[in-house]
Design an enzyme around this catalytic site. Structure first.
Site, mmCIF file in Angstrom:
data_model
loop_
_atom_site.group_PDB
_atom_site.id
_atom_site.type_symbol
_atom_site.label_atom_id
_atom_site.label_comp_id
_atom_site.label_asym_id
_atom_site.label_seq_id
_atom_site.Cartn_x
_atom_site.Cartn_y
_atom_site.Cartn_z
ATOM 1 N N HIS A 31 11.554 25.438 0.888
ATOM 2 C CA HIS A 31 11.978 26.291 2.019
ATOM 3 C C HIS A 31 11.300 25.838 3.324
ATOM 4 O O HIS A 31 10.525 26.579 3.918
ATOM 5 C CB HIS A 31 11.666 27.771 1.724
ATOM 6 N N ARG A 41 20.049 30.968 2.194
ATOM 7 C CA ARG A 41 19.241 31.799 1.303
ATOM 8 C C ARG A 41 19.694 31.507 -0.120
ATOM 9 O O ARG A 41 20.901 31.295 -0.362
ATOM 10 C CB ARG A 41 19.457 33.296 1.602
ATOM 11 N N GLU A 75 11.440 32.232 -5.026
ATOM 12 C CA GLU A 75 10.587 31.294 -4.286
ATOM 13 C C GLU A 75 9.146 31.784 -4.337
ATOM 14 O O GLU A 75 8.931 32.989 -4.138
ATOM 15 C CB GLU A 75 11.054 31.182 -2.835
HETATM 16 C C1 8YV Z 1 11.259 30.889 7.120
HETATM 17 C C2 8YV Z 1 13.726 31.204 7.627
HETATM 18 O O1 8YV Z 1 11.536 31.269 5.852
HETATM 19 O O2 8YV Z 1 14.003 31.804 9.883
HETATM 20 C C3 8YV Z 1 14.336 31.997 8.724
HETATM 21 O O3 8YV Z 1 15.191 32.852 8.443
HETATM 22 O O4 8YV Z 1 14.233 31.165 6.547
HETATM 23 C C4 8YV Z 1 12.496 30.387 7.831
HETATM 24 O O5 8YV Z 1 12.332 29.995 9.105
HETATM 25 C C5 8YV Z 1 10.495 32.027 7.640
HETATM 26 O O6 8YV Z 1 10.697 32.246 8.943
HETATM 27 C C6 8YV Z 1 9.010 31.894 7.308
HETATM 28 O O7 8YV Z 1 8.199 32.158 8.403
#
Ligand code: 8YV
Length: 321
Positions: free
Chosen positions: A281, A233, A262
């Site tokens: 991301h 993150r 973001e």
């Molecule tokens: C995506 C993520 O941002 O699973 C997570 O924690 O950061 C990512 O897979 C999110 O799931 C968007 O659908």
């Protein structure tokens, strides 16, 4: 019949599966008030990429379960959900390998300057045979420091040790004996990891403790030749301090899939830095994995509403209530 709110569009078959079990109301997440109104009237909710605050759940007295299509759950106030008796489910496991692939693509792209040099070729700059100005850094045989050796960290360690003959250092709340045996991983203090690693790779969830875990002092403690990799993150790193460190040559470069804000704002200094690889991301973003995550989250939600969910529960203590 239970009512479910979906604030992320779902694959057709996953939507059909949910519709067999509940009435599904789909809400555009940019319509904040509509989402809040739909939650007020729902038994369950499924979605991702939206902050679900306690204020949004005021009056949602029927709500029994929320299911996030992600492994991370920093978009929820877990203690508040537990107080309200709402189960929170997430999707670990199904995204582990594709996210570890993203981490490794950042490592390779940053070290070997893949994005920068591909752009250079496309811009017609490749006019004679290349020289030291285009050289990168080796990945194989180097030392990787993994901050947080959970599921994804473990999959990164496997790629590093078995695929790239790398030495693996790690920090974690508890020892990961499996990774120590299988990948020769060595658990060290953060200070030693920062001082020894050629690649510092953040694999921690965002919590109060991990917010700005890497700031100016930690960046100074890294090797000048080191590369920071973050696909966890954005807020685990103090972004202004990172920008400063990249500008001053305190560290060599960064491979980033996550940011403070973001989408990354167009005026971010990171975008102008040749020693930064910035991705939008994409951690888990493959067709196969995103489908598996949506299905997993839908199954979690149906089971949670049935009272039969036993895995993938974030706030297990809610079940004791
Ligand atoms: C995506 C993520 O941002 O699973 C997570 O924690 O950061 C990512 O897979 C999110 O799931 C968007 O659908």
């Amino acid at each position: 019949m239970n009512k479910i709110v979906a604030w992320k569009s779902l694959p057709e078959d996953v939507l059909a599966y949910l519709q067999q079990h509940a009435q599904v109301v789909q809400v555009d997440p940019s319509q904040h008030d509509a989402l809040v109104a739909a939650l007020r009237d729902a038994d369950g909710g499924i979605g991702a990429s939206v902050q679900i605050t306690p204020a949004m759940l005021e009056g949602a007295s029927r709500l029994k379960a929320l299911s996030t299509i992600s492994v991370g759950y920093d978009q929820f106030d877990v203690a508040d959900l537990t107080r309200r008796g709402i189960v929170l489910a997430h999707t670990p496991d199904v995204l582990t390998e594709s996210t570890a692939d993203t981490v490794f693509s950042l490592i390779l792209a940053s070290a070997r300057r893949v994005v920068e040099l591909a752009d250079w070729v496309k811009a017609g700059q490749w006019r004679t045979s290349i020289g030291p100005a285009q050289f990168g850094l080796d990945v194989q045989g180097k030392t990787i420091g993994i901050v947080g050796l959970g599921r994804i960290g473990g999959a990164v360690a496997r790629r590093a040790a078995h695929g790239f003959n790398m030495k693996v250092l790690y920090t974690n709340r508890s020892a990961n004996h499996q990774a120590e045996q299988a990948y020769g991983a060595r658990r060290v203090e953060l200070a030693e990891l920062l001082a020894q690693s050629d690649f510092v790779c953040l694999q921690v969830p965002l919590t109060r403790e991990t917010r700005h875990l890497i700031g100016a002092a930690e960046l100074r403690a890294m090797k000048k030749s080191a590369i920071l990799i973050n696909a966890s993150r954005g807020a685990t790193v103090d972004e202004p301090a990172l920008i400063e460190a990249l500008r001053n040559g305190t560290i060599h470069g960064a491979g980033l899939d996550v940011f403070d804000t973001e989408p990354l704002p167009a005026d971010s200094p990171l975008l102008a830095m040749p020693n930064v690889v910035a991705l939008p991301h994409i951690g888990s973003a493959t067709h196969e994995t995103r489908h598996a995550m949506a299905l997993n989250a839908a199954e979690n939600l149906v089971a949670a509403l049935d009272g039969t969910l036993t895995t993938n529960i974030v706030n297990r203590d809610v079940l004791a209530k």
